[in-house]
Design a protein around this motif. Structure first.
Motif, PDB file in Angstrom:
ATOM      1  N   LEU A  17     -79.789  64.131 -46.300  1.00 58.14           N
ATOM      2  CA  LEU A  17     -80.883  63.591 -45.511  1.00 58.14           C
ATOM      3  C   LEU A  17     -80.807  64.044 -44.056  1.00 58.14           C
ATOM      4  O   LEU A  17     -81.836  64.176 -43.383  1.00 58.14           O
ATOM      5  N   ARG A  53     -81.130  60.004 -39.290  1.00 55.30           N
ATOM      6  CA  ARG A  53     -81.417  59.033 -40.350  1.00 55.30           C
ATOM      7  C   ARG A  53     -80.136  58.435 -40.934  1.00 55.30           C
ATOM      8  O   ARG A  53     -80.048  58.175 -42.133  1.00 55.30           O
ATOM      9  N   ASP A  96     -89.537  59.776 -50.364  1.00 55.45           N
ATOM     10  CA  ASP A  96     -90.177  58.832 -49.460  1.00 55.45           C
ATOM     11  C   ASP A  96     -91.234  59.535 -48.625  1.00 55.45           C
ATOM     12  O   ASP A  96     -91.425  59.234 -47.459  1.00 55.45           O
ATOM     13  N   PRO A 117     -77.509  49.482 -40.474  1.00 50.19           N
ATOM     14  CA  PRO A 117     -78.601  49.598 -41.461  1.00 50.19           C
ATOM     15  C   PRO A 117     -80.012  49.499 -40.894  1.00 50.19           C
ATOM     16  O   PRO A 117     -80.909  48.971 -41.555  1.00 50.19           O
ATOM     17  N   TYR A 118     -80.272  49.986 -39.697  1.00 50.37           N
ATOM     18  CA  TYR A 118     -81.645  49.970 -39.181  1.00 50.37           C
ATOM     19  C   TYR A 118     -81.817  51.070 -38.138  1.00 50.37           C
ATOM     20  O   TYR A 118     -80.870  51.542 -37.529  1.00 50.37           O
ATOM     21  N   GLN A 119     -83.071  51.477 -37.972  1.00 50.96           N
ATOM     22  CA  GLN A 119     -83.419  52.499 -36.992  1.00 50.96           C
ATOM     23  C   GLN A 119     -83.522  51.850 -35.614  1.00 50.96           C
ATOM     24  O   GLN A 119     -84.269  50.884 -35.438  1.00 50.96           O
ATOM     25  N   TRP A 177     -79.098  55.547 -40.819  1.00 57.04           N
ATOM     26  CA  TRP A 177     -79.244  54.166 -41.273  1.00 57.04           C
ATOM     27  C   TRP A 177     -79.533  54.065 -42.769  1.00 57.04           C
ATOM     28  O   TRP A 177     -79.523  52.983 -43.328  1.00 57.04           O
ATOM     29  N   TYR A 178     -79.775  55.200 -43.422  1.00 50.37           N
ATOM     30  CA  TYR A 178     -79.922  55.179 -44.878  1.00 50.37           C
ATOM     31  C   TYR A 178     -78.588  55.337 -45.597  1.00 50.37           C
ATOM     32  O   TYR A 178     -78.525  55.193 -46.823  1.00 50.37           O
ATOM     33  N   ASN A 179     -77.530  55.639 -44.865  1.00 47.39           N
ATOM     34  CA  ASN A 179     -76.216  55.824 -45.480  1.00 47.39           C
ATOM     35  C   ASN A 179     -75.510  54.484 -45.655  1.00 47.39           C
ATOM     36  O   ASN A 179     -75.474  53.668 -44.724  1.00 47.39           O
TER      37      ASN A 179
END
Length: 461
Positions: free
Chosen positions: A143, A339, A91, A348-350, A341-343
């Motif tokens: 990550l 990070r 990314d 599920p958000y920053q 919120w990628y797990n």
């Protein structure tokens, strides 16, 4: 005999020069192959973005022999580009790639030793990095570790890049590249807004060219450029007319984008400029311009509250704050990891606020270090020579204020203000060395004078 010995010495020098420049040819060959691959294999549209980036750095590498920091200078516009290039299935953004390339150049070819203010800032950031190392250990996933290094690059790496450029005498060129790119974004935003208004749509202007931009992203970037144009330090040397035009253009772009946090951050920077008007020459009358803008910001907030729409930005942020607070309580000391919120299975958000994001990611330990870092950075910059420190302080204060209302750890929005601060510190050190030894060699650039200081800079004569 002597002539034979001299010929051998000349051949040795040529061979040495050839090997010294070999890496540029290797990079050029790699860049050509990579650009061709991404255009043919990844598709013209997606590959063209990366091909342009690779091509620019190939050209910069070829120029490095005459201009050692050419790669860092070529990276300046790229720092403002958030477009993802998907290198290796990851990314990676153009901004990250540009910063990494510029950092490598700055470390290898930048001036040493670093000045005292820069060393202090690097140590302050190191304290934060040490504090967040605990969350990397407690929450072992790839990550988390990658983001730990990425966060260091966005602050310390950006400072070193800016320092190298400024200390080499390219402060004006680097800032011009950044501001010009921001002006292009502003013009595109205004043109898009004009078409939308003609169709009866008076919502936020969100440009889709040269890449899609969220209103808060474009507003934040334009705020950084507007601050540089507004303060226009004497060592940059822009004419008042061009600086004023750039400031108004970018401010108009922020307004049509309806980015409230960008406007508030710009307010804070303007206040700094007025507080130091003996250095900046800015009048108190500028506060009159803040009245309609403040009315616009307050009006937009009141309108969203009165609408009682649970999905608008005001009520949505309140809901996010509540959710993040409960999520933080599950791991209050060291947080859930950078990070997180990628797990899968995590929130599920920053989080859309700096301190809330840090406390959820790195816990109370990370939050304390984060606050200490920002206070320390602002204190150091406030105490340096106001000719150079005012811009550095103002642009970082703008970022700190913006982050109270939106995401913080976003590549462009963190790296760009720290690069600007580094440029200011590098230019300050150049000015000090110029005054200490005005006829000594300072730069690899042709001889010229630093605007506003009367200090000669260039090759040894």
């Amino acid at each position: 005999m002597a002539s034979s010995t001299r010929r051998r010495e000349i051949w040795r020098e040529r061979i040495a020069d050839g090997w010294a420049n070999a890496w540029r040819w290797v990079l050029a060959a790699f860049g050509t192959v990579a650009a061709t691959y991404f255009i043919l294999e990844r598709g013209v549209l997606g590959g063209a973005t990366l091909a342009i980036v690779v091509g620019a750095f190939v050209i910069a590498a070829a120029l490095t022999g005459s201009t050692p920091l050419a790669i860092a200078l070529f990276a300046m516009p790229g720092l403002l580009v958030s477009q993802r290039i998907g290198l290796g299935g990851g990314d990676l953004s153009v901004s990250d790639a540009a910063l990494a390339a510029a950092f490598g150049t700055a470390v290898l070819l930048g001036r040493r030793p670093y000045s005292s203010p820069l060393r202090k800032l690097l140590v302050i950031n190191l304290v934060y990095q040490f504090a967040t190392l605990f969350t990397v250990i407690v929450n072992p996933y790839p990550l988390n570790t990658i983001e730990w290094f990425h966060a260091w690059l966005l602050i310390s790496g950006a400072l070193i890049v800016g320092w190298a450029v400024g200390a080499a005498g390219y402060a004006r060129l680097a800032l011009s590249l950044i501001v010009f790119t921001a002006c292009v974004f502003a013009a595109v935003t205004l043109i898009g807004a004009a078409f939308s208004y003609a169709e009866g749509d008076f919502g936020p202007a969100t440009p889709t060219w040269p890449f899609p931009m969220h209103k808060n992203f474009v507003g934040t970037v334009l705020a950084f450029g507007a601050i540089v144009a507004y303060l226009n330090p004497d060592w940059v040397g822009w004419t008042k007319g061009w600086a004023r035009f750039g400031f108004l253009l970018m401010t108009a772009g922020i307004i049509v984008a309806q980015s409230r946090q960008a406007l508030i951050g710009l307010f804070a920077a303007i206040i700094v400029g007025v507080m130091r008007r003996s250095t900046t020459g800015r009048s108190r009358w500028v506060f009159l311009l803040l009245i309609p803008v403040a009315w616009l910001v307050i009006g937009m907030v009141i309108e969203q509250i009165e609408s009682q729409n649970r999905h608008n930005s005001v009520f949505q942020r309140v809901e996010w704050l509540r959710e993040v607070y409960h999520f933080w309580r599950e791991s209050p000391v060291f947080g859930h990891g950078l990070r997180y919120w990628y797990n899968p299975g995590e929130l599920p958000y920053q989080p859309p606020q700096a301190e809330l994001e840090v406390v959820a990611s790195a816990g109370v330990v990370g939050l304390i270090a984060f606050v200490v870092m920002w206070i320390g950075v602002l204190v150091v910059l406030w105490r340096v020579d106001p000719r150079f420190g005012t811009l550095a302080f103002a642009v970082l204060l703008c970022r700190a204020v913006q982050a109270q209302f939106d995401l913080f750890w976003v590549a462009v929005q963190v790296s760009v203000p720290f690069v600007i601060a580094g440029i200011c510190l590098g230019a300050m050190d150049l000015d000090r060395r110029s005054k200490a030894a005005p006829n000594d060699v300072l730069l690899a650039e042709p001889v010229r004078r630093m605007p506003g200081s009367g200090v000669p800079i260039g090759r040894r004569r």
